[in-house]
Design an enzyme around this catalytic site. Structure first.
Site, PDB file in Angstrom:
ATOM      1  N   ALA A   1       0.730  -1.101   0.298  1.00  0.00           N
ATOM      2  CA  ALA A   1      -0.345   0.034   0.348  1.00  0.00           C
ATOM      3  C   ALA A   1       1.238   1.584   0.078  1.00  0.00           C
ATOM      4  CB  ALA A   1      -1.114  -0.150   0.902  1.00  0.00           C
ATOM      5  N   ASN A   2      -0.147   2.284  -0.272  1.00  0.00           N
ATOM      6  CA  ASN A   2       1.086   3.493  -1.007  1.00  0.00           C
ATOM      7  C   ASN A   2       0.566   4.222   1.395  1.00  0.00           C
ATOM      8  OD1 ASN A   2       1.340   3.740  -3.502  1.00  0.00           O
ATOM      9  ND2 ASN A   2       0.920   5.414  -3.317  1.00  0.00           N
ATOM     10  N   ARG A   3       1.466   5.175   1.345  1.00  0.00           N
ATOM     11  CA  ARG A   3       1.200   5.437   2.587  1.00  0.00           C
ATOM     12  C   ARG A   3      -0.215   6.747   2.338  1.00  0.00           C
ATOM     13  NH1 ARG A   3       4.433   4.843   7.649  1.00  0.00           N
ATOM     14  NH2 ARG A   3       6.789   4.379   5.856  1.00  0.00           N
TER      15      ARG A   3
END
Ligand code: CTP
Ligand code: CA
Length: 221
Positions: free
Chosen positions: A33-35
């Site tokens: 995932a991205n932050r």
């Protein structure tokens, strides 16, 4: 309280917002995932609803409450977000704030176990939701993207605007410690130029952007 029509300039408009990260499963217990806290996107959805817009929020997994007056659609992956966005169109404006994972994994059916060497993940590029909305038929009259950059912020934002075919890019420098925090400092990049906004609470950045969207939609039809 009932608000006077002048304070609800987006009444009768449908605005679509994406927010949060996407989660791309590696196996049943892991993901990449991205932050993204989702705070800026949720604040924008709330600000648009406050100006009277029928607001659809397509959101990746975040632990935030649904903003007042907003229709919320929960998704996990970029593929699910792309499908939910397509299903929510048409819209008068679209604001794509989500930190979409650029790649997904062909996920394993069973939990990958340690002990037979580190697994190799082969990544597949995800659909570009902002580019798809920018080329949708009928197209929202205003399509706004976000760009979190760590260097050459304005140049990268201008290139993204042209590459994706959107109208505005809201660019921020995430090397300045804004991720997950209460404040943001953004540049509004349009085809006409660049405005640098002061560092401010995410709610106030959202209110400013919602006002600008109302102005842009009000200027036509
Ligand atoms: N975006 C999207 N779908 C994707 C990737 C990005 O809709 N698969 C949207 C984001 O919501 C944001 C904008 O595109 O509004 C810019 O995202 P960003 O990650 O900065 O752009 P990329 O084209 O993915 O470029 P890079 O990550 O290489 O900087
Ligand atoms: Ca990206």
């Amino acid at each position: 309280a009932l608000l006077a029509p002048a304070s609800r300039p987006l009444a009768g408009r449908h605005v679509l917002v994406t927010a949060g990260p996407t989660h791309e499963p590696i196996d049943p217990v892991r993901y990449i995932a991205n932050r993204s806290s989702g705070r800026q996107g949720y604040a924008i959805a709330e600000a648009l609803a406050r100006l009277g817009a029928r607001t659809t929020l397509v959101t990746g997994p975040v632990g935030l409450p649904t903003p007042l007056g907003v229709r919320r659609i929960d998704v996990e992956t970029a593929d699910e977000m792309a499908a939910a966005v397509a299903a929510a169109l048409p819209a008068d404006a679209a604001v794509m704030v989500a930190a979409v994972a650029d790649w997904r994994v062909a996920p394993a059916m069973h939990k990958i176990k340690k002990g037979s060497g580190a697994p190799t993940l082969s990544l597949i590029e995800n659909p570009d939701i902002l580019a798809a909305v920018s080329h949708a038929v009928p197209r929202p009259r205003l399509v706004v993207g976000f760009a979190a950059e760590t260097e050459h912020v304005i140049e990268h934002a201008k290139a993204k605007l042209l590459r994706k075919g959107c109208d505005w890019i809201v660019a921020n420098d995430v090397s300045q410690g804004v991720m997950g925090g209460p404040a943001n400092q953004v540049h509004l990049v349009t085809r006409d130029g660049v405005e640098t906004w002061p560092r401010d609470a995410k709610e106030r950045v959202a209110a400013g952007l919602a006002e600008r969207i109302a102005d842009a939609l009000g200027a036509e039809s």
